[in-house]
Design an enzyme around this catalytic site. Structure first.
Site, mmCIF file in Angstrom:
data_model
loop_
_atom_site.group_PDB
_atom_site.id
_atom_site.type_symbol
_atom_site.label_atom_id
_atom_site.label_comp_id
_atom_site.label_asym_id
_atom_site.label_seq_id
_atom_site.Cartn_x
_atom_site.Cartn_y
_atom_site.Cartn_z
ATOM 1 N N ASP A 229 -49.598 -53.125 -12.206
ATOM 2 C CA ASP A 229 -49.153 -51.914 -11.500
ATOM 3 C C ASP A 229 -48.327 -52.285 -10.266
ATOM 4 O OD1 ASP A 229 -51.530 -52.992 -10.542
ATOM 5 O OD2 ASP A 229 -52.367 -51.086 -9.889
ATOM 6 N N ASP B 234 -38.902 -52.299 -20.089
ATOM 7 C CA ASP B 234 -38.094 -51.079 -20.164
ATOM 8 C C ASP B 234 -37.715 -50.608 -18.757
ATOM 9 O OD1 ASP B 234 -37.878 -50.777 -22.873
ATOM 10 O OD2 ASP B 234 -38.730 -48.757 -22.919
ATOM 11 N N ASP C 153 -44.037 -54.284 -22.712
ATOM 12 C CA ASP C 153 -43.278 -53.169 -23.265
ATOM 13 C C ASP C 153 -42.812 -52.254 -22.127
ATOM 14 O OD1 ASP C 153 -42.225 -51.356 -25.023
ATOM 15 O OD2 ASP C 153 -44.102 -50.820 -25.997
ATOM 16 N N TYR D 173 -51.685 -53.394 -29.404
ATOM 17 C CA TYR D 173 -50.938 -52.812 -30.530
ATOM 18 C C TYR D 173 -51.465 -53.301 -31.883
ATOM 19 C CZ TYR D 173 -47.474 -51.262 -27.095
ATOM 20 O OH TYR D 173 -46.840 -50.670 -26.033
ATOM 21 N N LYS E 165 -53.964 -57.048 -15.691
ATOM 22 C CA LYS E 165 -54.832 -56.182 -14.886
ATOM 23 C C LYS E 165 -56.208 -56.836 -14.820
ATOM 24 C CE LYS E 165 -54.478 -52.295 -13.651
ATOM 25 N NZ LYS E 165 -54.404 -51.850 -12.229
#
Ligand code: NAD
Length: 359
Positions: free
Chosen positions: A221, A249, A245, A137, A188
């Site tokens: 994942d 959520d 993020d 970001y 990852k």
């Protein structure tokens, strides 16, 4: 007055839920002084920018900052750099609150509101520690460019340094020591070098300074899948800005409602010993229900509890606020978002009142 709290009500339902926080602060009568500033879209309308110098200055001086929410369709045409959300990113960056704490707690009275079976979520208590001021970001280069062929290309850069990884992992380990001591780090590393660095540095910090921590690593994942398969296997999850993020959520949905979840963003302890933080409900400005006395103020009130716990070191008061919210739910008093057959449906102000009554 012993602690100062800056309130940034913001947009949409932000002012409605923070008004309930103000009432709780008054009811606690704990020497907390409140100041307020416009923020987000409300600040663009009043001052032309989402975060004024005066608001930023007040945020940097306050012991804690509690915001409602920012954003809404009326500011969608603003350039990226002057959107309500840009004010929030700037505030986080300037306060250097690099660790975002997001609890995903399933209140017993709400276990049936989850999209998962009761037995999977009842008693769920996960703490996400998400890196907040680095990663994709913020990484450079970024932007949209037109190539010589005329095709356009969008670029964002995922980048982390050793110190950025270690400081957030340290927060996760410290918090885990007060819980079960179990931390799961996710990235990852199979396809991203920044993920590999993340894994190596988190492991190194644990081996050097936190031998009591049980550290596991999981690909992001797989973590997304495990969160819906067997969420109670997790205690503390530490991860980067982007995966944090998404995963937090996802975990929010396990607990039933966005209107119930608080968050904290904290940095390093300053030289005066204070741990300043930015506290906010995880929900947005909910333009669809704004101004209708429908918003659930619990997430904002629980954000105050987090401020009491982490920035003001008032654990007994934090417990009292959390218990009052839990008791209100058990007594069947609910806003529309968490209402169930047999419960009493109330608006924002009456939910606030019910919680204060139980304090
Ligand atoms: P949202 O969280 O505002 O709303 C999603 C849904 O949940 C809506 O149906 C809303 O009515 C409901 N909801 C949210 N909070 C609730 C509450 N306290 N009580 C009852 N129902 C609640 O997400 P969105 O609709 O995707 O975004 C709306 C705006 O908020 C956008 O401009 C977005 O950029 C902004 N946003 C801001 C923040 C923030 O300030 N930190 C976070 C997320 C979204």
């Amino acid at each position: 007055m012993t602690h100062s709290l800056l309130l940034l009500p913001g947009d949409g339902i932000g002012p409605e839920v923070t008004a309930q926080v103000e009432r709780v602060v008054a009811a606690l009568d704990a020497g907390i002084s409140i100041t307020k500033h416009d923020f987000g879209g409300a600040s663009i309308d009043a001052h032309g920018v989402p975060l004024t110098e005066a608001a930023l200055d007040a945020a940097l001086k306050a012991d804690a900052v509690l915001m409602g929410a920012v954003g809404g369709p009326q500011w969608a045409a603003q350039p990226y750099g002057n959107r309500p959300e840009a004010g929030l990113l700037k505030l986080r960056k300037e306060m250097n609150v690099f660790a975002n704490l997001r609890p995903a707690v399933c209140f017993p009275a709400l276990a049936d509101a989850s999209s998962l079976k009761r037995e999977l979520v009842e008693g769920l208590d996960i703490l996400f520690v998400r890196e907040l001021v680095g990663g994709v970001y913020f990484g450079e280069p970024r932007g949209i460019e037109t190539l010589p062929s005329g095709e356009r290309r969008g670029v964002n850069t995922q980048v982390y340094t050793t110190s950025e990884i270690r400081r957030v992992a340290e927060v996760a380990f410290e918090l885990a020591l007060k819980r079960t001591g179990k931390v799961c780090s996710t990235e990852k590393s199979n396809v991203m070098e920044s993920g590999l660095l993340w894994r190596e540095e988190v492991q190194k910090l644990r081996d050097e300074h936190y031998p009591q921590i049980t550290l596991t690593h999981m690909l992001a994942d797989n973590c997304a899948m495990q969160l819906v398969k067997n969420p109670k296997q997790f205690c503390v999850i530490v991860t980067d800005n982007l995966f944090g993020d998404l995963l937090s959520d996802e975990a929010a949905q396990l607990t039933g409602s966005l209107g119930m979840l608080p968050s904290a963003a904290i940095g390093a302890r300053s030289t005066d010993g204070k741990l300043r933080g930015l506290y906010e409900p995880i929900h947005g400005s909910a333009p669809d229900i704004a101004g209708q006395n429908l918003a659930n103020p619990s997430a904002a009130i629980l954000s105050l509890a987090m401020a009491l716990r982490y920035s003001f070191d008032q654990h007994d008061l934090a417990d009292r606020v959390e218990n009052a919210v839990s008791q209100t739910l058990s007594d069947g008093i609910r806003t529309t978002d968490i209402w169930m057959q047999g419960c009493t449906k109330v608006g924002t102000t009456d939910m606030g009142k019910a919680i204060i009554t139980r304090l």
